[in-house]
Design a protein around this motif. Structure first.
Motif, PDB file in Angstrom:
ATOM      1  N   LYS A  89      54.531  31.774  -6.287  1.00  0.00           N
ATOM      2  CA  LYS A  89      55.950  31.445  -6.169  1.00  0.00           C
ATOM      3  C   LYS A  89      56.566  32.157  -4.969  1.00  0.00           C
ATOM      4  O   LYS A  89      56.369  33.364  -4.791  1.00  0.00           O
ATOM      5  N   PRO A  90      57.321  31.424  -4.144  1.00  0.00           N
ATOM      6  CA  PRO A  90      57.993  32.070  -3.015  1.00  0.00           C
ATOM      7  C   PRO A  90      58.902  33.209  -3.457  1.00  0.00           C
ATOM      8  O   PRO A  90      59.075  34.187  -2.720  1.00  0.00           O
ATOM      9  N   GLU A  91      59.471  33.102  -4.658  1.00  0.00           N
ATOM     10  CA  GLU A  91      60.341  34.168  -5.153  1.00  0.00           C
ATOM     11  C   GLU A  91      59.590  35.493  -5.259  1.00  0.00           C
ATOM     12  O   GLU A  91      60.178  36.563  -5.066  1.00  0.00           O
ATOM     13  N   ASP A  92      58.290  35.418  -5.554  1.00  0.00           N
ATOM     14  CA  ASP A  92      57.495  36.643  -5.643  1.00  0.00           C
ATOM     15  C   ASP A  92      57.400  37.335  -4.291  1.00  0.00           C
ATOM     16  O   ASP A  92      57.398  38.569  -4.205  1.00  0.00           O
ATOM     17  N   ILE A  93      57.317  36.549  -3.241  1.00  0.00           N
ATOM     18  CA  ILE A  93      57.266  37.134  -1.894  1.00  0.00           C
ATOM     19  C   ILE A  93      58.564  37.875  -1.598  1.00  0.00           C
ATOM     20  O   ILE A  93      58.557  38.989  -1.058  1.00  0.00           O
ATOM     21  N   LEU A  94      59.679  37.278  -1.974  1.00  0.00           N
ATOM     22  CA  LEU A  94      60.973  37.925  -1.734  1.00  0.00           C
ATOM     23  C   LEU A  94      61.105  39.217  -2.547  1.00  0.00           C
ATOM     24  O   LEU A  94      61.568  40.241  -2.034  1.00  0.00           O
ATOM     25  N   THR A  95      60.671  39.178  -3.805  1.00  0.00           N
ATOM     26  CA  THR A  95      60.743  40.370  -4.655  1.00  0.00           C
ATOM     27  C   THR A  95      59.901  41.502  -4.093  1.00  0.00           C
ATOM     28  O   THR A  95      60.358  42.648  -3.988  1.00  0.00           O
ATOM     29  N   LEU A  96      58.660  41.188  -3.717  1.00  0.00           N
ATOM     30  CA  LEU A  96      57.767  42.231  -3.228  1.00  0.00           C
ATOM     31  C   LEU A  96      58.124  42.672  -1.813  1.00  0.00           C
ATOM     32  O   LEU A  96      57.869  43.819  -1.443  1.00  0.00           O
ATOM     33  N   ALA A  97      58.721  41.787  -1.039  1.00  0.00           N
ATOM     34  CA  ALA A  97      59.180  42.200   0.295  1.00  0.00           C
ATOM     35  C   ALA A  97      60.273  43.262   0.169  1.00  0.00           C
ATOM     36  O   ALA A  97      60.305  44.235   0.932  1.00  0.00           O
ATOM     37  N   SER A 143      49.360  40.819  -0.939  1.00  0.00           N
ATOM     38  CA  SER A 143      48.648  41.051   0.314  1.00  0.00           C
ATOM     39  C   SER A 143      49.558  40.860   1.520  1.00  0.00           C
ATOM     40  O   SER A 143      49.503  41.630   2.482  1.00  0.00           O
ATOM     41  N   ALA A 144      50.402  39.838   1.462  1.00  0.00           N
ATOM     42  CA  ALA A 144      51.291  39.569   2.591  1.00  0.00           C
ATOM     43  C   ALA A 144      52.254  40.721   2.833  1.00  0.00           C
ATOM     44  O   ALA A 144      52.458  41.157   3.976  1.00  0.00           O
ATOM     45  N   THR A 145      52.852  41.240   1.762  1.00  0.00           N
ATOM     46  CA  THR A 145      53.830  42.312   1.940  1.00  0.00           C
ATOM     47  C   THR A 145      53.162  43.644   2.245  1.00  0.00           C
ATOM     48  O   THR A 145      53.712  44.459   2.994  1.00  0.00           O
ATOM     49  N   LYS A 146      51.974  43.878   1.702  1.00  0.00           N
ATOM     50  CA  LYS A 146      51.261  45.109   2.038  1.00  0.00           C
ATOM     51  C   LYS A 146      50.779  45.083   3.489  1.00  0.00           C
ATOM     52  O   LYS A 146      50.785  46.117   4.174  1.00  0.00           O
ATOM     53  N   ALA A 147      50.369  43.920   3.975  1.00  0.00           N
ATOM     54  CA  ALA A 147      50.029  43.816   5.399  1.00  0.00           C
ATOM     55  C   ALA A 147      51.267  44.070   6.248  1.00  0.00           C
ATOM     56  O   ALA A 147      51.197  44.691   7.318  1.00  0.00           O
ATOM     57  N   GLY A 148      52.425  43.608   5.766  1.00  0.00           N
ATOM     58  CA  GLY A 148      53.672  43.881   6.472  1.00  0.00           C
ATOM     59  C   GLY A 148      53.986  45.358   6.556  1.00  0.00           C
ATOM     60  O   GLY A 148      54.565  45.825   7.543  1.00  0.00           O
ATOM     61  N   VAL A 149      53.587  46.116   5.532  1.00  0.00           N
ATOM     62  CA  VAL A 149      53.770  47.571   5.542  1.00  0.00           C
ATOM     63  C   VAL A 149      53.104  48.185   6.761  1.00  0.00           C
ATOM     64  O   VAL A 149      53.648  49.087   7.407  1.00  0.00           O
ATOM     65  N   HIS A 150      51.915  47.691   7.107  1.00  0.00           N
ATOM     66  CA  HIS A 150      51.187  48.265   8.235  1.00  0.00           C
ATOM     67  C   HIS A 150      51.956  48.068   9.536  1.00  0.00           C
ATOM     68  O   HIS A 150      52.047  48.987  10.367  1.00  0.00           O
ATOM     69  N   GLY A 151      52.514  46.879   9.727  1.00  0.00           N
ATOM     70  CA  GLY A 151      53.300  46.633  10.928  1.00  0.00           C
ATOM     71  C   GLY A 151      54.573  47.457  10.956  1.00  0.00           C
ATOM     72  O   GLY A 151      54.978  47.973  12.008  1.00  0.00           O
ATOM     73  N   LEU A 152      55.216  47.590   9.803  1.00  0.00           N
ATOM     74  CA  LEU A 152      56.437  48.384   9.711  1.00  0.00           C
ATOM     75  C   LEU A 152      56.153  49.847  10.032  1.00  0.00           C
ATOM     76  O   LEU A 152      56.885  50.483  10.803  1.00  0.00           O
ATOM     77  N   ALA A 153      55.084  50.384   9.472  1.00  0.00           N
ATOM     78  CA  ALA A 153      54.741  51.787   9.702  1.00  0.00           C
ATOM     79  C   ALA A 153      54.425  52.055  11.165  1.00  0.00           C
ATOM     80  O   ALA A 153      54.844  53.081  11.730  1.00  0.00           O
ATOM     81  N   ARG A 154      53.696  51.167  11.793  1.00  0.00           N
ATOM     82  CA  ARG A 154      53.346  51.378  13.211  1.00  0.00           C
ATOM     83  C   ARG A 154      54.581  51.297  14.094  1.00  0.00           C
ATOM     84  O   ARG A 154      54.706  52.035  15.082  1.00  0.00           O
ATOM     85  N   THR A 155      55.497  50.408  13.746  1.00  0.00           N
ATOM     86  CA  THR A 155      56.745  50.308  14.505  1.00  0.00           C
ATOM     87  C   THR A 155      57.556  51.590  14.377  1.00  0.00           C
ATOM     88  O   THR A 155      58.042  52.141  15.371  1.00  0.00           O
ATOM     89  N   SER A 187      47.455  49.002   0.504  1.00  0.00           N
ATOM     90  CA  SER A 187      46.339  48.547  -0.326  1.00  0.00           C
ATOM     91  C   SER A 187      45.256  47.937   0.550  1.00  0.00           C
ATOM     92  O   SER A 187      45.545  47.344   1.592  1.00  0.00           O
ATOM     93  N   ARG A 188      44.003  48.093   0.100  1.00  0.00           N
ATOM     94  CA  ARG A 188      42.922  47.373   0.759  1.00  0.00           C
ATOM     95  C   ARG A 188      43.167  45.873   0.735  1.00  0.00           C
ATOM     96  O   ARG A 188      42.707  45.123   1.589  1.00  0.00           O
ATOM     97  N   ALA A 189      43.948  45.407  -0.260  1.00  0.00           N
ATOM     98  CA  ALA A 189      44.258  43.983  -0.383  1.00  0.00           C
ATOM     99  C   ALA A 189      45.060  43.456   0.801  1.00  0.00           C
ATOM    100  O   ALA A 189      45.185  42.239   0.968  1.00  0.00           O
ATOM    101  N   ALA A 190      45.599  44.339   1.634  1.00  0.00           N
ATOM    102  CA  ALA A 190      46.269  43.882   2.856  1.00  0.00           C
ATOM    103  C   ALA A 190      45.303  43.109   3.749  1.00  0.00           C
ATOM    104  O   ALA A 190      45.731  42.312   4.596  1.00  0.00           O
TER     105      ALA A 190
END
Length: 242
Positions: A91-99, A143-155, A130-133
């Motif tokens: 569900k797209p709503e899950d992406i918004l919640t986890l973002a 996985s999508a939001t955890k991968a986003g964490v990596h970009g946010l942290a590097r920025t 998470s390794r799931a990134a």
């Protein structure tokens, strides 16, 4: 004698966050925990707050309250939820919640603490990803939001380095926590099979991850920023199998 720091831990009431909080308290460090529940244990060095970090306004309010009452100089963004589903049921709503939980909440909490860190020219920010990134079945939103964490942290690492503030990521593999057992039945054959698929031959513990986080929190780690450390028993190299 080394300076005593105050570490804000999201999700400090259970799992990895709780393990880290207890390790820091044992070393005489101050801890501020914020999550859906307060820890079921108390200590003179621990202050606890209750908040739903999936809500923007609630997170902003608790961030301001915490940073008004405490000189936060280290933050561990640990709180996380999986919300697993295969693609047909995702569900797209899950992406918004986890973002909001994995990205928006850390942003609000860090913004609230940033002025103090800059004035002291010291800060440590650690994300628990998470390794799931790297990708995992049933983990579209996670996985999508955890991968986003990596970009946010590097920025943030690039933006804050000149102020004595480091930003790093610990990315655990399969760790024995309530989150894990909420998906994999405790003591089940599936759990045992997963353990056999880990190159080091076992599943991880909360303490494994807490130990890695402590490295990034240390004042001596000031030449390490923008990094992702996989604490995963080698599964970032080979995956977890079926």
């Amino acid at each position: 004698m080394s300076e005593i720091h105050t570490t804000l831990i999201t999700g400090g009431n259970s799992g990895i966050g709780e393990a880290l909080a207890k390790r820091l308290v044992e070393k005489g460090e101050r801890v501020v925990s914020v999550g859906l529940e307060k820890p079921d244990w108390t200590h003179d060095l621990v202050a606890s707050y209750r908040a739903d970090l999936t809500g923007i306004d609630e997170t902003r309010a608790i961030a301001q309250e915490i940073c008004r009452d405490h000189a936060i100089d280290r933050i561990v963004h640990n709180a996380g939820v999986i919300l697993p589903n295969l693609l047909p049921d995702a569900k797209p709503e899950d992406i918004l919640t986890l973002a909001q939980l994995h990205l928006g909440a850390p942003m609000l909490l860090t913004q609230a603490a940033l002025a103090g860190m800059k004035s002291r020219r010291f800060g440590r920010i650690v994300f628990v990803s998470s390794r799931a990134a790297m990708g995992a079945a049933t983990r579209s939103a996670y996985s999508a939001t955890k991968a986003g964490v990596h970009g946010l942290a590097r920025t943030w690492a690039l933006e804050l380095a000149s102020g004595g503030i480091t930003v790093n990521v610990v990315a655990p593999g399969p760790i024995l926590t309530d989150n894990f057992w909420g998906i994999i039945p405790k003591g089940s054959e599936r759990q045992e099979q997963m353990a056999r698929n880990v190159p080091v031959g076992r599943l991880g513990s909360r303490e494994d991850v807490a130990h890695a986080i402590e490295f990034f929190l240390d004042a001596r780690s000031d030449f390490v920023t923008g990094q992702v450390l996989y604490v995963c028993g080698g599964t970032s190299l080979v995956g977890l199998g079926p």
